[in-house]
Each structure stands twice: as structure tokens, then as C-alpha cells.
Design a protein around this motif. Structure first.
Motif, PDB file in Angstrom:
ATOM      1  N   GLY A 193      12.139   5.369 -14.716  1.00  7.41           N
ATOM      2  CA  GLY A 193      12.292   3.988 -14.294  1.00  7.41           C
ATOM      3  C   GLY A 193      13.277   3.229 -15.158  1.00  7.41           C
ATOM      4  N   LEU A 194      13.226   3.465 -16.463  1.00  4.56           N
ATOM      5  CA  LEU A 194      14.141   2.795 -17.380  1.00  4.56           C
ATOM      6  C   LEU A 194      15.582   3.247 -17.147  1.00  4.56           C
ATOM      7  CD1 LEU A 194      12.051   2.864 -20.674  1.00  4.56           C
ATOM      8  CD2 LEU A 194      12.471   0.918 -19.172  1.00  4.56           C
ATOM      9  N   LEU A 195      15.766   4.521 -16.827  1.00  2.42           N
ATOM     10  CA  LEU A 195      17.112   5.028 -16.563  1.00  2.42           C
ATOM     11  C   LEU A 195      17.693   4.418 -15.287  1.00  2.42           C
ATOM     12  CD1 LEU A 195      16.671   8.796 -17.529  1.00  2.42           C
ATOM     13  CD2 LEU A 195      17.860   6.998 -18.811  1.00  2.42           C
ATOM     14  N   THR A 238      19.267  -0.104  -4.726  1.00  2.00           N
ATOM     15  CA  THR A 238      18.537   1.155  -4.834  1.00  2.00           C
ATOM     16  C   THR A 238      17.846   1.301  -6.191  1.00  2.00           C
ATOM     17  OG1 THR A 238      20.117   2.214  -3.333  1.00  2.00           O
ATOM     18  CG2 THR A 238      18.726   3.665  -4.670  1.00  2.00           C
ATOM     19  N   CYS A 239      18.601   1.159  -7.244  1.00  2.00           N
ATOM     20  CA  CYS A 239      18.073   1.458  -8.579  1.00  2.00           C
ATOM     21  C   CYS A 239      17.049   0.436  -9.053  1.00  2.00           C
ATOM     22  CB  CYS A 239      19.217   1.556  -9.589  1.00  2.00           C
ATOM     23  SG  CYS A 239      20.278   2.998  -9.314  1.00  2.00           S
ATOM     24  N   PHE A 240      17.227  -0.834  -8.691  1.00  2.00           N
ATOM     25  CA  PHE A 240      16.263  -1.840  -9.130  1.00  2.00           C
ATOM     26  C   PHE A 240      14.880  -1.554  -8.554  1.00  2.00           C
ATOM     27  CE2 PHE A 240      13.905  -5.775  -8.442  1.00  2.00           C
ATOM     28  CZ  PHE A 240      13.856  -6.278  -9.730  1.00  2.00           C
ATOM     29  N   LEU A 263      18.657   0.893 -16.013  1.00  2.00           N
ATOM     30  CA  LEU A 263      19.861   0.769 -16.826  1.00  2.00           C
ATOM     31  C   LEU A 263      21.123   0.692 -15.976  1.00  2.00           C
ATOM     32  CD1 LEU A 263      20.839   0.652 -19.752  1.00  2.00           C
ATOM     33  CD2 LEU A 263      21.028   3.150 -19.716  1.00  2.00           C
ATOM     34  N   ALA A 264      21.084   1.290 -14.787  1.00  2.00           N
ATOM     35  CA  ALA A 264      22.267   1.247 -13.914  1.00  2.00           C
ATOM     36  C   ALA A 264      22.499  -0.150 -13.345  1.00  2.00           C
ATOM     37  CB  ALA A 264      22.096   2.247 -12.771  1.00  2.00           C
ATOM     38  N   VAL A 265      21.440  -0.952 -13.256  1.00  2.00           N
ATOM     39  CA  VAL A 265      21.535  -2.262 -12.607  1.00  2.00           C
ATOM     40  C   VAL A 265      22.434  -3.237 -13.363  1.00  2.00           C
ATOM     41  CG1 VAL A 265      20.215  -4.257 -11.798  1.00  2.00           C
ATOM     42  CG2 VAL A 265      19.330  -1.942 -11.446  1.00  2.00           C
ATOM     43  N   PRO A 266      22.265  -3.443 -14.683  1.00  4.26           N
ATOM     44  CA  PRO A 266      23.138  -4.394 -15.366  1.00  4.26           C
ATOM     45  C   PRO A 266      24.616  -4.006 -15.338  1.00  4.26           C
ATOM     46  CG  PRO A 266      21.786  -3.186 -16.950  1.00  4.26           C
ATOM     47  CD  PRO A 266      21.226  -2.922 -15.589  1.00  4.26           C
ATOM     48  N   PHE A 267      24.923  -2.702 -15.376  1.00  4.44           N
ATOM     49  CA  PHE A 267      26.320  -2.275 -15.288  1.00  4.44           C
ATOM     50  C   PHE A 267      26.902  -2.641 -13.915  1.00  4.44           C
ATOM     51  CE2 PHE A 267      25.127   0.210 -18.963  1.00  4.44           C
ATOM     52  CZ  PHE A 267      26.301   0.267 -19.698  1.00  4.44           C
ATOM     53  N   ALA A 268      26.089  -2.459 -12.860  1.00  2.00           N
ATOM     54  CA  ALA A 268      26.555  -2.789 -11.513  1.00  2.00           C
ATOM     55  C   ALA A 268      26.728  -4.297 -11.347  1.00  2.00           C
ATOM     56  CB  ALA A 268      25.578  -2.242 -10.471  1.00  2.00           C
ATOM     57  N   TYR A 269      25.785  -5.073 -11.885  1.00  2.74           N
ATOM     58  CA  TYR A 269      25.902  -6.529 -11.791  1.00  2.74           C
ATOM     59  C   TYR A 269      27.128  -7.032 -12.549  1.00  2.74           C
ATOM     60  CZ  TYR A 269      21.737  -8.158  -9.335  1.00  2.74           C
ATOM     61  OH  TYR A 269      20.819  -8.464  -8.373  1.00  2.74           O
ATOM     62  N   ALA A 270      27.320  -6.539 -13.779  1.00  3.87           N
ATOM     63  CA  ALA A 270      28.464  -6.979 -14.577  1.00  3.87           C
ATOM     64  C   ALA A 270      29.775  -6.665 -13.856  1.00  3.87           C
ATOM     65  CB  ALA A 270      28.431  -6.309 -15.949  1.00  3.87           C
ATOM     66  N   THR A 271      29.851  -5.479 -13.253  1.00  9.78           N
ATOM     67  CA  THR A 271      31.044  -5.104 -12.494  1.00  9.78           C
ATOM     68  C   THR A 271      31.264  -6.048 -11.318  1.00  9.78           C
ATOM     69  OG1 THR A 271      30.738  -2.778 -13.099  1.00  9.78           O
ATOM     70  CG2 THR A 271      32.166  -3.249 -11.217  1.00  9.78           C
ATOM     71  N   ALA A 325       0.841  -1.200   0.000  1.00  7.17           N
ATOM     72  CA  ALA A 325       0.000   0.000   0.000  1.00  7.17           C
ATOM     73  C   ALA A 325       0.874   1.248   0.000  1.00  7.17           C
ATOM     74  CB  ALA A 325      -0.918  -0.002   1.225  1.00  7.17           C
ATOM     75  N   LEU A 326       2.113   1.099   0.459  1.00  5.82           N
ATOM     76  CA  LEU A 326       3.061   2.209   0.516  1.00  5.82           C
ATOM     77  C   LEU A 326       3.441   2.654  -0.890  1.00  5.82           C
ATOM     78  CD1 LEU A 326       4.971   3.947   2.315  1.00  5.82           C
ATOM     79  CD2 LEU A 326       6.674   2.120   2.058  1.00  5.82           C
ATOM     80  N   LEU A 327       3.326   3.960  -1.151  1.00  8.04           N
ATOM     81  CA  LEU A 327       3.609   4.498  -2.477  1.00  8.04           C
ATOM     82  C   LEU A 327       4.952   5.224  -2.549  1.00  8.04           C
ATOM     83  CD1 LEU A 327       0.075   5.905  -3.398  1.00  8.04           C
ATOM     84  CD2 LEU A 327       1.078   3.710  -4.046  1.00  8.04           C
ATOM     85  N   LYS A 328       5.547   5.520  -1.412  1.00 10.07           N
ATOM     86  CA  LYS A 328       6.796   6.266  -1.380  1.00 10.07           C
ATOM     87  C   LYS A 328       7.946   5.326  -1.728  1.00 10.07           C
ATOM     88  CE  LYS A 328       7.271   9.044   2.147  1.00 10.07           C
ATOM     89  NZ  LYS A 328       7.663   9.532   3.494  1.00 10.07           N
ATOM     90  N   ASN A 329       8.442   5.406  -2.963  1.00  9.60           N
ATOM     91  CA  ASN A 329       9.425   4.414  -3.420  1.00  9.60           C
ATOM     92  C   ASN A 329      10.743   4.476  -2.658  1.00  9.60           C
ATOM     93  OD1 ASN A 329      10.344   6.803  -4.539  1.00  9.60           O
ATOM     94  ND2 ASN A 329      10.058   6.149  -6.664  1.00  9.60           N
ATOM     95  N   VAL A 330      11.146   5.671  -2.218  1.00 10.15           N
ATOM     96  CA  VAL A 330      12.410   5.759  -1.480  1.00 10.15           C
ATOM     97  C   VAL A 330      12.306   5.053  -0.130  1.00 10.15           C
ATOM     98  CG1 VAL A 330      13.276   7.840  -2.615  1.00 10.15           C
ATOM     99  CG2 VAL A 330      11.737   8.050  -0.652  1.00 10.15           C
ATOM    100  N   GLU A 331      11.116   5.045   0.472  1.00 11.65           N
ATOM    101  CA  GLU A 331      10.934   4.325   1.730  1.00 11.65           C
ATOM    102  C   GLU A 331      10.920   2.816   1.487  1.00 11.65           C
ATOM    103  OE1 GLU A 331       8.006   4.000   5.656  1.00 11.65           O
ATOM    104  OE2 GLU A 331       7.680   5.590   4.182  1.00 11.65           O
TER     105      GLU A 331
END
Length: 294
Positions: free
Chosen positions: A152-154, A82-84, A157-165, A28-34
Motif C-alpha cells: 500500500g505504501l509503495l 489507480t494507485c491512490f 508513493l506513486a501518487v505524489p510524483f504523479a500529482y507533482a508532474t 462490502a466489496l473487498l476486491k480492490n481492483v474492482e
């Protein structure tokens, strides 16, 4: 442990990861940062508890031994955590997972660039066909995308670079350094970065319960498994197996909340699954032939 048990443990990793969409949609929580804050916090607590129980040495001694590679890995985990989840709350489950499909290609490229490792031809073939399946899915759904999905797409996009690293770090340093404390540190960094933006906290008891499940079983446990199997599997191979999440994530959402995928998603997902199975069969046959020639 031999390669085969490691493979099955690695399959469990994307299976657990794929629960993110269905559980997040129950909040029910909508605040994505939380949402990011609680999920990362519970993951850090779980990993810390595991390390305290599993390690006979003081907990913080593991953090001290991480070194530069370990702290870089922790930073990558923080980016992933965070980004995912930010991506998942800003765009669809399918879009978030599809962007991650470039992880195997990035990992194979990073393996060649930083490790000088030659990726087997069968893995490159599987990567090409897997990406083709994902492109097919994306092409069939691009007409339904909204402008609000761009952020959201941006983030995604950070996630695969972090995983590959991280896969490269595991391959280079994971055999001499215990990288599991880096997961804990990544969770701490992620939750610490989000708490100023998340205040005042608004999550209900029910939401906190769901986020605890996500933090422990969807995040902490599979990440521990990922670090463990990295000692037995090639980086590009791990990234390829992890692509199962792209097939399973939209499937759970389809079954659970009737978010019906398109025909293109079903066809493309079938191609991805077939590529993974074919690659693993080819790998097992190659290893069997290699042992037979010794």
C-alpha cells in the motif's frame, strides 16, 4: 477570477478528496481492483457529461487538442486514480495520505527544474514545517504498521510524483490547452487497466452507489476544480493547499467509524493546518503590499 476566489475553490478540492477514506470503509466489496474500476469509470462518465454540457464544440474535439502534454497529464491522472485507491485498500487512511505529504516538496523542486520558477521563501518555510508535522505523525504511528502495508505504501508513493508532474503540466500548458478532457481520459485508462483484473464483477447495488458518489464528488468534481484553479495559483501553492486532505481524511474516519488517531497524528495535523493558514495570510499580505507599491 482573482486569486482569492481561486484559493477558496482550491480549499474545496482537498475537502472533497478527503471523503475517500470514510466512504471506502463503508464498502462490502473487498476486491480492490474492482473498486478502482468503478470509481474511475464513474469519474470519467461525470467529467464527460460536464464537458458535453459545458462545451459547445463536439466532445472528441477536446481530446484531439490535448497534444503530448495533455496525454501525459491523462497518464498521470490514471496513475493517481489507480494507485491512490489501491493504497487506501491495502493500508490505513492516514498512511496513504501521509505518503502524499511529499507532493509540495516535489512540486517546488519540479517547478525549479522544469519551469525555472523561483518558489517564494514563505512557501519553502511552510513546506518544511508541513513535512515536519507529517514526519511527526509518521514517527508516532510506525510501530503499528504491518508487513501487509508495504504494498500500500509503495502504491501511495506513486501518487505524489504523479500529482507533482501534473501541477507542472498545468502551469506550462494549462493556459493554452484545455486540460479537463485529460481527466476523462485518465479515468478511462484507469478503468480499462483494471477491468481484466476485476472480472467477474462482484459489487452489490449498494457498493455501486457508494462508488458512484466517490467517482463523482470525491474524484471527478475536485479534479475539474483543480484544473480550473491551476490558471490562477502557483504549482507549489496548489500542492501545499492540497495538504489539507492529510488533516481532514483521518478526521472524517475518526468521526465516522471511530478510527481514533494517535496523539502524534493530532499534533502533527495541527501543525499542517497552522502552516497552511499562515502561508495563505502571508501570501495575501504580500499581494496587498505589492499592489500598494504600484
Amino acid at each position: 477570477m482573482t486569486r482569492r476566489p481561486a484559493f477558496f475553490l482550491m480549499v474545496l478540492v482537498p475537502l472533497l478528496w478527503s471523503m475517500a477514506g470514510i466512504f471506502t470503509r463503508q464498502l462490502a466489496l473487498l476486491k480492490n481492483v474492482e473498486i478502482v474500476f468503478w470509481r474511475s469509470l464513474f469519474a470519467a462518465i461525470f467529467v464527460a457529461a460536464y464537458l458535453v454540457v459545458a462545451r459547445k464544440e463536439p466532445f472528441f474535439s477536446g481530446l484531439k487538442k490535448l497534444g503530448l502534454s495533455g496525454f501525459l497529464s491523462a497518464l498521470m491522472w490514471a496513475v493517481i486514480f489507480t494507485c491512490f485507491m489501491l493504497a487506501l485498500t491495502l493500508t490505513t487512511v492516514a498512511n496513504t495520505l501521509l505518503v502524499g505529504s511529499i507532493t509540495p516538496l516535489l512540486t517546488a523542486f519540479f517547478s525549479w527544474l522544469f519551469l525555472g520558477k523561483k518558489t517564494p521563501v514563505r512557501t519553502w518555510i511552510a513546506i518544511v514545517f508541513t513535512i515536519a508535522g507529517v514526519v511527526w505523525i509518521f514517527a508516532g504511528n510506525i510501530g503499528n504498521m504491518k508487513d501487509t502495508h508495504l504494498a500500500g505504501l509503495l502504491f501511495a508513493l506513486a501518487v505524489p510524483f504523479a500529482y507533482a508532474t501534473n501541477y507542472i503540466i498545468f502551469s506550462r500548458a494549462g493556459k493554452t490547452i484545455d486540460m479537463m478532457p485529460a481527466i476523462f481520459l485518465g479515468g478511462v485508462l484507469s478503468s480499462a487497466a483494471m477491468i481484466p483484473l476485476a472480472l467477474p464483477l462482484e459489487a452489490s447495488v449498494s457498493d455501486i452507489g457508494i462508488l458512484a458518489v466517490l467517482g463523482v464528488f470525491q474524484l471527478g468534481l475536485p479534479c475539474l476544480l483543480l484544473v480550473y484553479v491551476s490558471r490562477f495559483l502557483f504549482p507549489a501553492e496548489m500542492a501545499l493547499i492540497a495538504m489539507l486532505e492529510i488533516v481532514l481524511g483521518p478526521l472524517w474516519v475518526w468521526i465516522g467509524i471511530k478510527e481514533v488517531p494517535s496523539v502524534e497524528t493530532l499534533v502533527g495535523g495541527s501543525v499542517v493546518l497552522l502552516c497552511l493558514l499562515s502561508h495563505e495570510v502571508a501570501s495575501m499580505l504580500h499581494m496587498r503590499n505589492k499592489r500598494g507599491n504600484l
